[in-house]
Write a protein that holds these residues in place. Sequence first.
Motif, short mmCIF file in Angstrom:
data_model
loop_
_atom_site.label_atom_id
_atom_site.label_comp_id
_atom_site.label_asym_id
_atom_site.label_seq_id
_atom_site.Cartn_x
_atom_site.Cartn_y
_atom_site.Cartn_z
N LEU A 98 -19.75 69.00 59.51
CA LEU A 98 -20.73 70.28 59.48
C LEU A 98 -20.20 71.45 58.86
N GLN A 99 -21.32 71.79 58.11
CA GLN A 99 -20.80 73.24 57.39
C GLN A 99 -22.04 74.05 57.27
N ARG A 100 -21.89 75.22 57.09
CA ARG A 100 -23.04 76.36 56.70
C ARG A 100 -23.00 76.68 55.31
N VAL A 101 -24.26 76.39 54.75
CA VAL A 101 -24.10 76.84 53.17
C VAL A 101 -25.17 77.63 53.13
N GLU A 102 -24.89 78.98 52.32
CA GLU A 102 -26.09 79.87 52.06
C GLU A 102 -26.22 79.65 50.33
N ILE A 103 -27.57 79.70 50.18
CA ILE A 103 -28.06 79.80 48.68
C ILE A 103 -28.94 80.88 48.61
N ASN A 104 -28.65 81.82 47.78
CA ASN A 104 -29.49 82.88 47.14
C ASN A 104 -30.13 82.32 45.96
N VAL A 105 -31.59 82.28 46.04
CA VAL A 105 -32.34 81.75 44.61
C VAL A 105 -32.71 83.17 44.16
N GLU A 106 -32.41 83.66 43.11
CA GLU A 106 -32.80 84.84 42.43
C GLU A 106 -32.93 84.58 40.85
N PRO A 107 -34.41 84.20 40.58
CA PRO A 107 -34.61 83.65 39.03
C PRO A 107 -34.64 84.99 38.37
N ARG A 156 -31.24 79.67 38.24
CA ARG A 156 -32.53 78.96 37.73
C ARG A 156 -32.42 77.42 38.12
N GLY A 157 -33.43 76.85 38.12
CA GLY A 157 -33.18 75.21 38.36
C GLY A 157 -34.09 74.95 39.78
N VAL A 158 -34.61 76.07 40.36
CA VAL A 158 -35.48 75.80 41.63
C VAL A 158 -36.87 75.66 41.16
N THR A 159 -37.56 74.81 40.86
CA THR A 159 -38.84 74.81 40.46
C THR A 159 -39.96 75.16 41.32
N ASP A 160 -41.33 75.51 40.83
CA ASP A 160 -42.08 75.64 41.81
C ASP A 160 -42.56 74.42 42.70
N GLU A 161 -42.45 73.12 41.98
CA GLU A 161 -42.33 71.96 42.77
C GLU A 161 -41.58 71.94 44.02
N MET A 162 -40.22 72.09 43.79
CA MET A 162 -39.36 72.10 44.48
C MET A 162 -39.59 73.15 45.76
N ARG A 163 -40.04 74.48 45.43
CA ARG A 163 -40.26 75.39 46.49
C ARG A 163 -41.42 74.70 47.29
N GLU A 164 -42.41 74.29 46.73
CA GLU A 164 -43.80 73.74 47.57
C GLU A 164 -42.95 72.62 48.26
N ALA A 165 -42.35 71.68 47.85
CA ALA A 165 -41.83 70.43 48.71
C ALA A 165 -41.13 71.01 49.89
N MET A 166 -40.27 72.26 49.84
CA MET A 166 -39.35 72.64 50.89
C MET A 166 -40.05 73.60 51.53
N GLY A 167 -41.32 74.05 51.42
CA GLY A 167 -41.85 75.02 52.32
C GLY A 167 -41.59 76.35 52.07
N MET A 168 -41.12 76.63 50.73
CA MET A 168 -40.48 78.06 50.50
C MET A 168 -41.76 78.78 49.83
N ALA A 169 -42.62 79.12 50.78
CA ALA A 169 -43.94 80.01 50.25
C ALA A 169 -43.62 81.29 49.77
#
Length: 152
Positions: A32-41, A73-86
């Motif tokens: 188990l591990q906790r990973v934090e990702i800060n998406v800032e385009p 970069r690299g987080v597309t709108d399609e990825m956001r939608e699929a992950m529920g990142m509204a």
Amino acid sequence: TRSFTDDKNNSELAALISQQQNEGRKDGAPLLQRVEINVEPDWMKALIVRMFMGGIRKQRRKEDWERYFLVKRGVTDEMREAMGMANSKVGYVYLVDWLCRIRWAGSADAEQAEKEGLVAGVQRLVDGWRREREEGSKRQGQKSIGAAGGSM
């Protein structure tokens, strides 16, 4: 989102992660591990975040520094939608299994039932991983027995 995962706010999750640190996978990674990702385009905002990285690190344990990522970069709108990142202005928490499938998601401030749901989900994943590992070992053992038996 730290209300879901912070050691002080969810001590049950912290204990579960701590328990599993010694039970690693074959590749040496912790179970188990906790990973934090800060998406800032926005490159300017990403630069500001980068400038404050020292302060961000001070808020975390040293062993968690290598699991904090700034993604520009690299987080597309399609990825956001699929992950529920509204909403890009709030944080999200995802429980991801060993096959990189999202099994649970949460956002905003966690209520007690949501924290308990996250801990229960983590425990189910740990149990499932162990079962799969044991079944894989049994299958491997049966292949070895069959191979040894066939050579006589």
